[in-house]
Design an enzyme around this catalytic site. Structure first.
Site, PDB file in Angstrom:
ATOM      1  N   GLN A 240      22.592   0.093  20.805  1.00  0.00           N
ATOM      2  CA  GLN A 240      22.382  -0.895  21.752  1.00  0.00           C
ATOM      3  C   GLN A 240      20.648  -1.115  22.015  1.00  0.00           C
ATOM      4  O   GLN A 240      20.168  -2.101  22.300  1.00  0.00           O
ATOM      5  CB  GLN A 240      22.855  -0.862  22.912  1.00  0.00           C
ATOM      6  CG  GLN A 240      24.491  -1.229  23.138  1.00  0.00           C
ATOM      7  CD  GLN A 240      25.048  -1.383  24.382  1.00  0.00           C
ATOM      8  OE1 GLN A 240      25.955  -0.327  24.562  1.00  0.00           O
ATOM      9  NE2 GLN A 240      24.553  -2.075  25.148  1.00  0.00           N
ATOM     10  N   ARG A 387      27.606  -2.181  32.932  1.00  0.00           N
ATOM     11  CA  ARG A 387      26.670  -2.331  33.936  1.00  0.00           C
ATOM     12  C   ARG A 387      26.358  -1.192  34.970  1.00  0.00           C
ATOM     13  O   ARG A 387      25.877  -1.259  36.018  1.00  0.00           O
ATOM     14  CB  ARG A 387      27.043  -3.636  34.968  1.00  0.00           C
ATOM     15  CG  ARG A 387      26.181  -4.225  35.786  1.00  0.00           C
ATOM     16  CD  ARG A 387      25.733  -5.538  35.389  1.00  0.00           C
ATOM     17  NE  ARG A 387      24.676  -6.320  35.895  1.00  0.00           N
ATOM     18  CZ  ARG A 387      23.378  -5.918  35.486  1.00  0.00           C
ATOM     19  NH1 ARG A 387      23.111  -5.030  34.907  1.00  0.00           N
ATOM     20  NH2 ARG A 387      22.514  -6.349  36.362  1.00  0.00           N
ATOM     21  N   CYS A 388      26.976  -0.107  34.538  1.00  0.00           N
ATOM     22  CA  CYS A 388      26.879   0.933  35.410  1.00  0.00           C
ATOM     23  C   CYS A 388      25.499   1.669  35.660  1.00  0.00           C
ATOM     24  O   CYS A 388      25.119   2.106  36.855  1.00  0.00           O
ATOM     25  CB  CYS A 388      27.816   2.228  34.903  1.00  0.00           C
ATOM     26  SG  CYS A 388      28.136   3.611  35.853  1.00  0.00           S
ATOM     27  N   GLU A 763      27.236 -10.102  32.074  1.00  0.00           N
ATOM     28  CA  GLU A 763      28.003  -9.138  32.977  1.00  0.00           C
ATOM     29  C   GLU A 763      28.619  -9.588  34.299  1.00  0.00           C
ATOM     30  O   GLU A 763      28.900  -9.173  34.972  1.00  0.00           O
ATOM     31  CB  GLU A 763      26.981  -8.213  33.177  1.00  0.00           C
ATOM     32  CG  GLU A 763      26.730  -7.266  32.020  1.00  0.00           C
ATOM     33  CD  GLU A 763      25.804  -6.332  31.873  1.00  0.00           C
ATOM     34  OE1 GLU A 763      25.645  -5.163  31.618  1.00  0.00           O
ATOM     35  OE2 GLU A 763      24.496  -6.867  32.561  1.00  0.00           O
TER      36      GLU A 763
END
Ligand SMILES: Cc1cc2nc3c(=O)[nH]c(=O)nc-3n(C[C@H](O)[C@H](O)[C@H](O)COP(=O)(O)OP(=O)(O)OC[C@H]3O[C@@H](n4cnc5c(N)ncnc54)[C@H](O)[C@@H]3O)c2cc1C
Lengths: 809, 284
Positions: A240, A387-388, A763
């Protein structure tokens, strides 16, 4: 000429620029099975590597015997930590400032940890080789509970304890226990305490946001190929953040950065799972250097679920205070964060708990304090996904539960309580108690639109009737109305406070216009299904006046793309999208000079109009961008260099703050615990809308993830640290069957500081969806006294809630 | 998830299958649709050095309904079951149950024979066949024999079938009365949290016969004769339902897993059974 008869509307439509639902250019290949994923890469002589993994969650590794494995036909080598140590590669840095074993260095810290790397002629031989490696383990006590981890004398990370037994500081300051990673604070401790002490109304609640995993359809993997002749390493992989990977590989391997080419081909979903660096990458690179051949490593589904970046695992305790009328006065949040065996989050350096300090949510809360303790346990490392690392999902879940709990305490309607506490439109830009400056918002308008659309009052009346019917024995189904209002914080981020491993979180775009009026643009981001090739071309089409269909978007090859920090945290549009617009404007500025020259007027006497520059006041005199492009390459223009290219590196002045209002209507079968989603309404405000169809797709996908997380998806461990949900039989991945029909809606509040006002949406639905589904479950039982019950709300947990409330008697 | 190496056979005659089974004993296994066996091999929970594919054997794909008897060949797929008009009329419970197994992709491959021979307590067809009082035909080195479904299951993955025997068909007396297959599952493609197969005969407002079997609530399917008996002679009123539930709960022995703890499973088993009975009764 065609141009003369074309109306302005036609010209706008031809561009397929911003605001139109342009069909995704990616889909032609994806829907025909013609995508090119990393496992599709096949090189001459390519070998295959795979891991021997630990069956234990905590054990010493006393011996590794590779003799039998090396006898397996097709097996060429077995790498262990001892082989990597001379190269200094048996450990590697994590993105969170910790370090992580590449291969078990004397011990293992979680089930599935990489112990040895078997290199073979094909994946079948590698699988047989793995079976033949004999590893001796000496089991150690397993710690899966972070609270216990902070009390026990079982030390997980001996490498982080000094010889005299003292505990050196970690990457984020002092540590209080060998298994403690950091304490991070935001806000005003004493002031908050005072407000809470003197509050008219105070509620406290604890909640556990369970560990889960995004389970991208394509697992992680790579192909490493070291060309010994020219000394160049090429690494294809599911990255990513390809540029960051190149820098990390260079730093840890010592290979100069220009001799490393990292390529992200098509990626089958990322969701943060593919941000970090994994042992598989390091071992593939080493194996390629050692064998001189390309080496491929591809995880299987269980490897992926059990070992690569998880999400959440946050134990949160909150205190919220208010006046009797419901005006919130203060908020306190404490988190015990379970990071697993290594701290492998991908947070910006200054934010070890990400942006958890967005936990005051959409409300005007004057005083607040947040405290997060990171803890090591015998679970897989990660904490990057869904989204952690930015922890916004956790923050929004926390505040959206606390508001509900407060509503219960006050005996108020939860929608009304939100309304009286929203930050008002005129308060933006709004400085929140925990530090962030929200750029823009109009929460009341969005909330009213949402409640009206679902006939909120009607739903409440129906619900009240249902409760009556239930009590009268006429039905066994309860009805829940789930609400959530979220404020996201995306677009990391301003280099002044956002970096990962020292790399500033700007992003970039480089544009080349071809002489015949088509173009290629390259970005520092990488699509994993978001449709960048579609939307970034639309931004450019509007900015430079060439049709989106004539613009190629390319990402993911570090030899050609400009440096950028990649795609995660909904940052592509806020950061790279801004860079795209800015680069486009540079093109336009030069085009303006060329047009003026061609039209024989002063630069300031021409203006841009859709796809051309026209002479002010004389619209019949114009040069199209196509003509200008041709001239740029083929005409000697005094004082202007030939060519039409631009590059922009964009350092955003602030984050962007998308928001939204969601409502879920759910029926719950009290006897079986089965929830049924009758309706789901999602209003998103992501600022300027580049492609409404893609936004809708992103919302559908994110809501489906949210549904999964809220209603069943988890990475569960038993007391021995065994993963109980390591296959898709037990790990909940919803299909079309489980998914309701989503109703999407929007308001538009452009970001004031973003060049095109866009905010990011990838998100939002996950962030806002999880509390909405969860609140619906809670709300169904509110009339019977429920205040808090933890996710995932799968059948048996819902049943247990009903059972404990005495609804089965 | 790569299985250990194995030899693959695709014989065309049943005799050759039996010969291979005799030769390799426990090291050989027949494969039908492969949708239970192959996952086990990939997880290396089953190592099968000799894999014998039944797809090329003739005569195992037929469905016949005559003289009050339904016969289903072992290699009939779950998809075939769902789409057979004659079966839908003669034994609609088969279709209702099959539609709740896995998903269309699995059902194109998964067979009736594989489902009942597998011996996994999660499989839906064993309980269904017990409810319908089916008989399984087996062929082995010693010739043919048949075993009642209600006598077939011994423990998880342990059945009355000998290692060298192949299951060739399932025979069912055409069921009478109302029917229902009720299953609670967590998601599509999941095995049952609890499932109930019910077949009920109604005469003059009274139940004259009832057959009840439960799935995934013990290490074998559970045919609960007592639960059925509790309904007979009643008007299937609330008291009868309670009695049937109590009898069934006496027969099952669920264990805790990711689907939930024992108390939950027992409760749900009762709810699911009551719903199945009510639906079957309404159709009787
Ligand atoms: C995702 C998924 C979900 C599923 N969900 C369900 C579900 O909800 N309910 C359910 O009931 N099943 C479910 N299944 C299992 C599926 O129905 C299988 O197809 C079935 O259990 C086995 O049938 P098969 O033909 O595939 O047998 P195989 O997998 O080929 O064989 C299974 C076992 O039976 C033996 N066997 C097969 N045929 C014979 C024969 N003729 N004689 C003797 N032994 C034989 C084999 O040796 C093997 O041990 C699911 C499977 C998958 C992959």
């Amino acid at each position: 000429m065609k141009d003369e008869v074309e109306s302005r509307d036609d010209r706008v439509a031809n561009l397929k620029g911003m605001g139109c639902s342009r069909k995704r250019v990616e889909d032609a290949r994806f829907t025909q099975g013609k995508g090119n994923y990393v496992d599709d890469i096949k090189l001459d002589g390519m070998l295959f590597g795979d891991f021997v993994r630990s069956p234990y969650a905590h054990a010493r590794v006393t011996n590794i015997d590779t003799e039998e494995a090396l006898k397996v036909p097709g097996v060429l080598a077995v790498l262990t930590a001892a082989d990597l140590e001379p190269l200094g590669l048996h450990w590697m840095p994590t993105l969170a400032g910790d370090k992580q074993m590449v291969l078990a260095d004397g011990k293992v810290l979680f089930q599935g940890q990489e112990v040895a790397f078997v290199v073979a002629e094909d994946r079948f031989a590698a699988a047989d080789g793995i079976e033949a490696v004999e590893v001796d383990y000496e089991e150690l006590p397993v710690i899966v509970d972070p609270f216990e981890a902070l009390k026990t004398d079982v030390v997980l990370r001996e490498d982080l304890v000094a010889q005299d037994g003292s505990i050196p500081d970690g990457a984020h300051g002092p540590r209080t226990h060998p298994n403690h990673i950091f304490t991070w604070e935001a806000g005003e401790k004493e002031a908050t305490q005072q407000v809470l002490d003197n509050a008219e109304v105070l509620v406290e609640e604890s909640m556990y946001y369970h560990r889960t995993h995004p389970c991208p359809l394509e697992t992680c993997g790579c192909v490493a190929s070291m060309d010994k002749v020219n000394g160049k390493l090429t690494l294809w992989g599911t990255f990513q953040a390809p540029h960051a990977i190149r820098t990390v590989v260079s730093l840890i391997s010592g290979i100069e950065e220009h001799n490393i080419r990292v390529v992200s081909p098509d990626i089958g979903g990322g969701f943060g799972n593919k941000v970090g660096a994994y042992p598989g990458y390091v071992c593939s690179v080493v194996a390629s250097i050692v064998t001189g051949k390309p080496v491929k490593w591809i995880e299987d589904r269980m490897d992926n679920l059990m070992t690569t970046a998880f999400a959440r695992d946050y134990h949160m305790t909150g205190k919220i205070s208010a006046t009797k009328e419901g005006k919130i006065t203060g908020l306190h949040c404490h988190v015990t964060a379970d990071h697993g065996g290594f701290d492998a989050c991908a947070d910006p350096t200054k934010f070890p708990a990400g942006f958890m300090n967005i936990c005051t949510g959409s409300y005007d809360i004057p005083t607040a304090f947040l405290e997060v303790d990171g803890v090591y346990t015998n679970k897989a490392p990660g904490g990057v996904s869904y989204r952690c690392s930015f922890r916004v999902t956790e923050a929004v879940y926390f505040i959206e539960r606390m508001v509900e709990v407060l509503a219960i305490e006050l005996g108020m309607d939860a929608a009304e309580l939100r309304r009286i506490n929203f930050i008002k439109k005129e308060q933006f830009p709004y400085k929140a108690a925990l530090g962030w400056e929200y750029d823009s918002g109009d929460y009341h308008t969005a909330w009213d639109k949402a409640l009206t659309s679902v006939d909120y009052d009607g739903l409440r009346a129906e619900q009240a009737q249902r409760v009556e019917d239930f009590k009268a024995g006429k039905t066994r189904k309860l009805m829940g109305v789930g609400l959530s209002f979220f404020t996201e914080i995306v677009g990391a981020g301003p280099v002044k406070n956002c970096d990962i491993l020292g790399l500033g979180m700007f992003d970039s775009c480089e544009i080349r216009i071809h002489p015949t009026g088509s173009a290629i643009a390259r970005l520092g981001t990488i699509s994993q299904g978001q449709g960048h090739a579609t939307t970034f071309a639309q931004i450019l089409a509007s900015e430079i006046g060439l049709p989106a269909d004539s613009i190629t978007i390319e990402e993911g090859d570090t030899d050609t793309a400009p440096y950028g920090l990649g795609t995660y945290g909904s940052r592509s549009t806020p950061v790279a999208g801004a860079a795209t617009a800015m680069a486009g404007r540079k093109i336009r500025a030069k085009a303006q000079m060329i047009a003026a020259y061609l039209l024989e007027v002063h630069d300031n006497d021409v203006e841009f109009d859709v796809d051309r520059f026209v002479v002010k006041g004389a619209p019949e005199k114009f040069k199209t961008m196509k003509e200008i492009a041709f001239a740029a390459y083929n005409q000697a223009i005094p004082g202007i260099e030939p060519g039409l290219e631009a590059v922009s590196y964009y350092d955003p002045p602030n984050m962007t703050y998308p928001f939204g209002a969601y409502v879920c209507v759910m029926d719950i079968d009290v006897d079986t615990g089965v929830p049924e989603i009758r309706r789901f309404y999602a209003l998103d405000d992501c600022g300027t809308r580049i492609n409404p169809m893609i936004i809708e797709g992103q919302v559908h996908g994110g809501l489906t993830e949210a549904l999964a997380v809220a209603l069943g998806q988890e990475i569960a461990y038993d007391d021995m640290g065994n993963v109980k949900t390591g296959t898709l039989m037990d790990f909940f991945l919803p299909t079309a069957w489980e998914v309701p029909n989503y109703e999407t809606d929007h308001t538009v509040t452009p970001s004031p500081h973003h060049p095109i006002g866009a905010k990011g949406v990838g998100e939002s639905p996950h962030v806002g969806g999880v509390p909405c589904f969860s609140n619906a479950v809670h709300d169904a039982f509110r009339a019977f006294g429920l205040r808090q019950t933890n996710m995932p709300h799968d059948h048996w947990r819902i049943w247990k809630t009903a059972n404990e409330l005495g609804l089965h008697d | 998830m790569i299985p250990a190496a194995f030899d693959y056979y695709r014989p065309t005659k049943m005799d050759d299958v039996i010969a291979l089974l005799k030769e390799h004993g426990d090291d050989a296994r027949v494969m039908a649709g492969g949708h239970s066996l192959i996952p086990m091999m990939k997880l290396r929970m089953a190592e099968i050095p000799h894999l014998i594919d039944l797809q090329a054997i003739d005569g195992l794909n037929e469905i016949s309904i005559k003289d009050g008897q339904i016969t289903i060949g072992a290699m009939v797929t779950q998809h075939d079951l769902i789409n057979h008009a004659g079966l839908e009329a003669a034994a609609p419970i088969l279709r209702e149950a099959a539609l709740q197994i896995a998903d269309p992709q699995v059902r194109y491959m998964g067979t009736v024979g594989g489902n009942v021979a597998n011996g996994d307590p999660g499989n839906d067809m064993p309980g269904l066949m017990q409810c319908l009082d089916a008989t399984f035909a087996l062929v082995g080195p010693g010739g043919e024999r048949s075993v009642a479904a209600r006598d077939f299951y011994e423990a998880a993955y342990m059945t009355a079938r000998e290692d060298e025997e192949v299951l060739t068909s399932v025979s069912i007396p055409v069921p009478q009365g109302g029917y229902a297959y009720e299953k609670q599952k967590r998601k599509i493609g999941d095995y049952a949290t609890a499932a109930a197969a019910v077949q009920i005969v109604k005469e003059d407002g009274k139940c004259t016969a009832a057959s009840i079997a439960m799935t995934n609530l013990s290490d074998t399917p559970i045919y609960s004769a007592d639960a059925g008996a509790a309904l007979v002679g009643t008007a299937v009123d609330a008291a009868a339902l309670t009695a049937a539930k109590a009898a069934m709960l006496g027969d099952i022995d669920p264990t805790e897993d990711n689907r939930g703890p024992v108390a939950f499973k027992k409760h749900v088993a009762g709810v699911i059974l009551a719903r199945a009975i009510e639906r079957a009764w309404s159709r009787a």
